[in-house]
Write a protein that holds these residues in place. Structure first.
Motif, short mmCIF file in Angstrom:
data_model
loop_
_atom_site.label_atom_id
_atom_site.label_comp_id
_atom_site.label_asym_id
_atom_site.label_seq_id
_atom_site.Cartn_x
_atom_site.Cartn_y
_atom_site.Cartn_z
N PRO A 195 0.83 -1.21 0.00
CA PRO A 195 0.00 0.00 0.00
C PRO A 195 0.86 1.26 0.00
N LEU A 196 0.33 2.33 -0.58
CA LEU A 196 1.09 3.56 -0.73
C LEU A 196 1.53 4.12 0.62
N VAL A 197 0.69 3.97 1.66
CA VAL A 197 1.05 4.52 2.97
C VAL A 197 2.29 3.81 3.53
N TRP A 198 2.41 2.49 3.28
CA TRP A 198 3.61 1.78 3.75
C TRP A 198 4.82 2.12 2.88
N GLY A 199 4.56 2.43 1.62
CA GLY A 199 5.63 2.96 0.78
C GLY A 199 6.16 4.27 1.35
N GLY A 200 5.24 5.10 1.89
CA GLY A 200 5.64 6.34 2.52
C GLY A 200 6.48 6.11 3.77
N VAL A 201 6.12 5.09 4.54
CA VAL A 201 6.89 4.78 5.75
C VAL A 201 8.31 4.35 5.37
N LEU A 202 8.43 3.48 4.36
CA LEU A 202 9.76 3.05 3.92
C LEU A 202 10.57 4.22 3.37
N ALA A 203 9.90 5.12 2.65
CA ALA A 203 10.58 6.29 2.11
C ALA A 203 11.09 7.18 3.24
N ALA A 204 10.29 7.34 4.30
CA ALA A 204 10.71 8.15 5.44
C ALA A 204 11.94 7.55 6.12
N ILE A 205 11.92 6.25 6.33
CA ILE A 205 13.05 5.58 6.99
C ILE A 205 14.33 5.72 6.16
N THR A 206 14.19 5.53 4.84
CA THR A 206 15.36 5.59 3.96
C THR A 206 15.95 7.00 3.90
N THR A 207 15.09 8.02 3.85
CA THR A 207 15.62 9.39 3.79
C THR A 207 16.29 9.78 5.10
N PHE A 208 15.77 9.31 6.23
CA PHE A 208 16.45 9.54 7.51
C PHE A 208 17.86 8.94 7.47
N PHE A 227 1.84 12.73 3.90
CA PHE A 227 0.99 11.66 4.44
C PHE A 227 -0.49 12.05 4.42
N VAL A 228 -0.78 13.36 4.54
CA VAL A 228 -2.17 13.82 4.42
C VAL A 228 -2.70 13.51 3.02
N VAL A 229 -1.90 13.83 2.00
CA VAL A 229 -2.29 13.55 0.61
C VAL A 229 -2.50 12.05 0.42
N ILE A 230 -1.59 11.24 0.94
CA ILE A 230 -1.69 9.78 0.79
C ILE A 230 -2.93 9.24 1.49
N LEU A 231 -3.16 9.66 2.74
CA LEU A 231 -4.29 9.13 3.52
C LEU A 231 -5.63 9.61 2.98
N LEU A 232 -5.68 10.81 2.38
CA LEU A 232 -6.93 11.29 1.79
C LEU A 232 -7.23 10.62 0.45
N GLY A 233 -6.27 9.90 -0.07
CA GLY A 233 -6.48 9.20 -1.34
C GLY A 233 -6.49 10.11 -2.55
N LEU A 234 -5.83 11.28 -2.46
CA LEU A 234 -5.77 12.19 -3.61
C LEU A 234 -4.90 11.59 -4.71
N LEU A 257 1.41 16.05 -8.00
CA LEU A 257 2.77 16.33 -8.47
C LEU A 257 2.78 17.44 -9.51
N VAL A 258 1.87 17.38 -10.48
CA VAL A 258 1.84 18.38 -11.54
C VAL A 258 1.51 19.76 -10.97
N ILE A 259 0.50 19.83 -10.09
CA ILE A 259 0.11 21.11 -9.49
C ILE A 259 1.27 21.68 -8.67
N SER A 260 1.97 20.82 -7.95
CA SER A 260 3.10 21.29 -7.14
C SER A 260 4.18 21.91 -8.01
N GLN A 261 4.38 21.35 -9.21
CA GLN A 261 5.41 21.90 -10.10
C GLN A 261 5.00 23.27 -10.64
N VAL A 262 3.70 23.45 -10.93
CA VAL A 262 3.23 24.76 -11.37
C VAL A 262 3.40 25.79 -10.25
N VAL A 263 3.10 25.38 -9.01
CA VAL A 263 3.30 26.27 -7.85
C VAL A 263 4.77 26.67 -7.75
#
Length: 425
Positions: free
Chosen positions: A141-154, A352-359, A365-371
């Motif tokens: 699941p994407l949320v667990w992918g987020g957890v692994l990403a957090a651990i790796t970046t630390f 994690f808010v974006v992931i948990l809300l299911g957006l 990603l695209v909107i963030s790049q325009v910002v």
């Protein structure tokens, strides 16, 4: 990355001179090795998951049409990053530190707030990309992918405790992984000679302009404009103008090599998407997950695996660099900092808010790049003002030609953003 003030220690200057002299006499890669690194660190921001999103959409929807935008953005990035590195070498300060030195407090705090907002948008794209990479590769699941990403970046950020070289080496390895993965992608996708027409500047409606602005926002990243000056400010501290010019030449080679790799990766992303999706009529592909799933039946599992590996390496490296840049922004603009692990935890919250809300991750990603494209002038304009100034830069102040190119680039970016606003309303 903190400013330690002007160096007056003769021993330090002698040592810096010895380093420059010793490696100036060498040839090839051995001559460049001590000076390579800063541009490779910042280059990951130019091939982060936001680039995946905008390049996949551009290639699928418009084929090879916007290759020229990727190339132009990469050339713009080379000039901007060389100026940022030059500011650090000439002044011994990062761009945020020079802003703090030159501007009034309310201006400094304004710059800090907008830079932090841009950093949030940046990290949103980068961290979600890393989470998606784990999700696609491991089927979790994407949320667990987020957890692994957090651990790796630390874990990657811990390398900073041992000096700049270990972290630079780790980032450079991840850059190499991304490049190799896209060499495989190009081999599998078999692009045709029609891609040559993609180097002819043109658009095809307002949607192509929106994606062009997104590409620009994903390619010219404001946080690494701040970061690069900090990576060069005290790397090899010198005061003599001749030594600074020599160091600047090595720094420019670093920029050209690193950002040429980033440019290749970005063009390869767009070309592969055009050759695989646009050519087969799948112009609706605008989602990273769908792109990954579609690659398997079209090109086979190795192609989709290479895509996911590149996305993972991109997300992990760029979110690590983004955290470093955020720390620099706070420290430089307002003179205080927080522990790096605290910053990392705080910046994880929006992702994690974006992931948990299911957006939809790709749309985010695209909107963030325009910002991000709207934040570029706030970093670019002071960079141009400072590097144009003989008072600050001495003999390394920009030439008339570089000044003209710099202001033309700033006007182009601001003009594209204004057009985007007008089209939106």
């Amino acid at each position: 990355m903190t400013n330690r003030g002007p160096l007056s220690d003769q021993d330090t200057q002698t040592k810096a001179l010895e380093v420059l002299e010793r490696h100036s006499k060498k040839r090839g890669l051995a001559r460049l090795m001590p000076f390579l690194g800063p541009a490779f660190v910042v280059s990951v921001a130019y091939m982060d998951p936001g680039n995946f999103a905008t390049n996949i959409q551009s290639g699928a929807q418009f084929g090879y049409l916007l290759i020229w935008v990727v190339l132009a953005s990469s050339l713009i990035a080379m000039l901007i990053q060389s100026l940022s590195a030059k500011l650090g070498i000439a002044t011994g300060k990062s761009l945020p530190e020079v802003v703090r030195q030159e501007y009034r407090p309310w201006v400094r705090y304004f710059y800090w707030i907008q830079a932090e907002l841009a950093a949030i948008a940046t990290d949103l794209a980068e961290f979600i990309g890393a989470a998606l990479g784990f999700h696609l590769l491991m089927g979790i699941p994407l949320v667990w992918g987020g957890v692994l990403a957090a651990i790796t970046t630390f874990a990657l950020l811990i390398l900073q405790r041992y000096g700049f070289r270990p972290l630079e080496a780790a980032i450079s390895v991840l850059v190499g992984v991304i490049a190799l993965a896209y060499i495989f992608e190009l081999f599998f996708s078999h692009p045709d000679l029609g891609l040559i027409q993609g180097f002819i500047p043109r658009f095809s409606g307002s949607d192509s302009i929106l994606l062009a602005v997104g590409i620009l926002g994903a390619t010219v990243m404001p946080h690494v404009i701040y970061l690069h000056s900090a990576l060069t400010e005290q790397r090899i501290p010198v005061q003599d103008p001749a030594l600074k010019r020599r160091l600047l030449r090595f720094s420019n080679v670093d920029v050209v090599v690193a950002l040429s790799i980033a440019s290749f990766v970005n063009m390869a992303m767009l070309v592969a998407a055009a050759a695989v999706f646009h050519k087969t009529g799948r112009t609706d592909i605008a989602d990273i997950t769908t792109a990954y799933q579609t690659l398997t039946p079209l090109l086979g599992p190795l192609a989709s695996a290479a895509f996911a590996v590149a996305l993972l390496a991109s997300g992990l490296s760029s979110t690590t660099v983004g955290t470093m840049a955020g720390q620099l922004v706070m420290q430089g603009f307002v003179g205080f900092s927080i522990p790096l692990w605290v910053r990392r935890l705080v910046t994880l919250i929006p992702s994690f808010v974006v992931i948990l809300l299911g957006l939809d991750p790709t749309q985010v990603l695209v909107i963030s790049q325009v910002v991000l494209s709207f934040a570029i002038p706030f970093a670019l304009i002071p960079l141009l003002l400072f590097t144009n100034s003989p008072r600050l830069m001495g003999e390394l102040a920009n030439s008339k030609l570089v000044q003209a190119l710099g202001w033309l680039i700033a006007a182009l970016i601001i003009g594209l953003n204004l057009y985007l606003v007008i089209q939106s309303f």
